[in-house]
Design an enzyme around this catalytic site. Structure first.
Site, PDB file in Angstrom:
ATOM      1  N   HIS A  15     -13.024  -5.091   2.447  1.00 24.59           N
ATOM      2  CA  HIS A  15     -12.196  -5.384   1.271  1.00 24.59           C
ATOM      3  C   HIS A  15     -12.761  -6.565   0.480  1.00 24.59           C
ATOM      4  CE1 HIS A  15      -7.835  -4.778  -0.315  1.00 24.59           C
ATOM      5  NE2 HIS A  15      -8.640  -5.157  -1.294  1.00 24.59           N
ATOM      6  N   GLU A  73      -5.490  -2.774   7.544  1.00 25.83           N
ATOM      7  CA  GLU A  73      -6.523  -3.801   7.447  1.00 25.83           C
ATOM      8  C   GLU A  73      -6.120  -5.047   8.236  1.00 25.83           C
ATOM      9  OE1 GLU A  73      -7.462  -4.565   3.329  1.00 25.83           O
ATOM     10  OE2 GLU A  73      -7.927  -2.457   2.926  1.00 25.83           O
ATOM     11  N   ARG A  89      -7.120   1.285  -2.988  1.00 30.98           N
ATOM     12  CA  ARG A  89      -6.294   0.869  -1.864  1.00 30.98           C
ATOM     13  C   ARG A  89      -6.381   1.964  -0.814  1.00 30.98           C
ATOM     14  NH1 ARG A  89      -6.253  -3.570  -3.698  1.00 30.98           N
ATOM     15  NH2 ARG A  89      -4.460  -4.945  -4.097  1.00 30.98           N
TER      16      ARG A  89
END
Length: 320
Positions: free
Chosen positions: A281, A262, A233
């Protein structure tokens, strides 16, 4: 017997999950799938089970008085209302283990992309440039340090060993594991891993304890020729400290699939840094994702109906 009411709220394609529900469950459940909580609103009051893809509108908790179980189709649970789930004794299960194959393959692909300079070779191709003097590296004999030595870390370790790499794993216990050449724990173990590794892979879950895990001081311990990969993360490391280290060439390079914000802001310097590989991601993505996560859901559905052991139950206090 009252049917169990299941409400799935996700933009994920759950066609496979619906079409392959075990036949013996057909008369025991009602399954509804919606792409948004607004669409699902009429069914929430009767929901025994909520299925989500890792995020959930907080208002849903107020609309589900009968909720007994929440199944997330992701491994991470940091964006779910853990405290309220604990207060209401609602079981939370996740998709831990579903990312093992694709994320371990992705890790190796990033390391190969770096040492074999495939980005630069692609640029040369676009420029119609024949550069047979380009010097490339190899993984053979290099040391990889895996921070977060769980199921994904173990799969990365086994694949790295196939390339004759030395593998150091960091976990909470420090208990040796056959997939690793050495296993370490604690701050002392972390310092050793960072100082010895040519590649460092972050695979930690995002919890209150792991936020800011990799500090500016930790980043400074990496070898100047080291390559850092973050598939965990964005909040597990000091992103600005990493950017500075990369800009000052105190660290050779990095591959980042996750970020503090993000989507990554357009003005982030990471976009234009030649020693950084960025991906949006997607390390855990796979054409077989829904198939794999469905098997976890089916197991848990049978378990909750029959009172047997559910898999991947999340410790709501620890957050994983």
């Amino acid at each position: 017997m009252k049917q169990m009411n299941i409400v799935a709220i996700t933009g994920m394609d759950l066609t496979y999950l619906q079409e392959n529900l075990p036949k013996e469950l057909n008369n025991r459940i009602q399954f509804h799938w919606f792409k948004s909580s607004k669409e699902a609103s009429a069914h929430l009051a009767n929901a025994d089970v909520i299925v989500t893809a890792g995020k959930m509108n907080p208002d849903i908790m107020k609309q589900t008085p009968n909720l007994k179980w929440l199944q997330t189709l992701s491994a991470g649970v940091d964006k779910l209302p853990l405290q309220e789930l604990a207060e209401r004794n609602i079981v939370l299960t996740n998709a831990r283990g579903v990312h093992t194959i694709q994320m371990s393959e992705f890790t190796l692909s990033l390391m190969l992309q770096w040492v074999r300079k495939t980005n630069l070779l692609h640029e040369r191709q676009q420029q119609h440039m024949w550069d047979d003097q380009l010097s490339v590296g190899e993984l053979y004999g290099k040391t990889i340090g895996i921070i977060g030595a769980g199921a994904i870390g173990e799969a990365v370790a086994r694949k790295a060993k196939a390339f004759d790499m030395k593998v150091i794993g960091l976990n909470r216990s420090g208990v040796p594991h056959p997939a690793y050449d050495s296993t370490v724990s604690g701050e002392e173990g972390l310092v050793y891993l960072l100082s010895q590794s040519d590649f460092v892979v972050l695979l930690l879950p995002s919890t209150a304890k792991t936020k800011g895990f990799m500090t500016k001081e930790h980043i400074a311990l990496l070898k100047p020729n080291a390559f850092l990969i973050n598939l965990a993360r964005g909040d597990v490391l000091d992103e600005q400290a990493l950017i500075t280290a990369l800009q000052e060439r105190k660290l050779a390079g990095a591959a980042l699939d996750v970020f503090q914000q993000e989507p990554l802001p357009a003005d982030s310097p990471l976009w234009s840094m030649e020693n950084v590989i960025l991906t949006p991601h997607i390390a855990g993505s796979s054409a077989r994702y829904t198939e794999r996560v469905s098997s976890i859901f089916y197991h848990n559905l049978v378990a909750i109906l029959e009172g047997s052991e559910m898999m991947n139950k999340v410790d709501l206090t620890e957050g994983y």
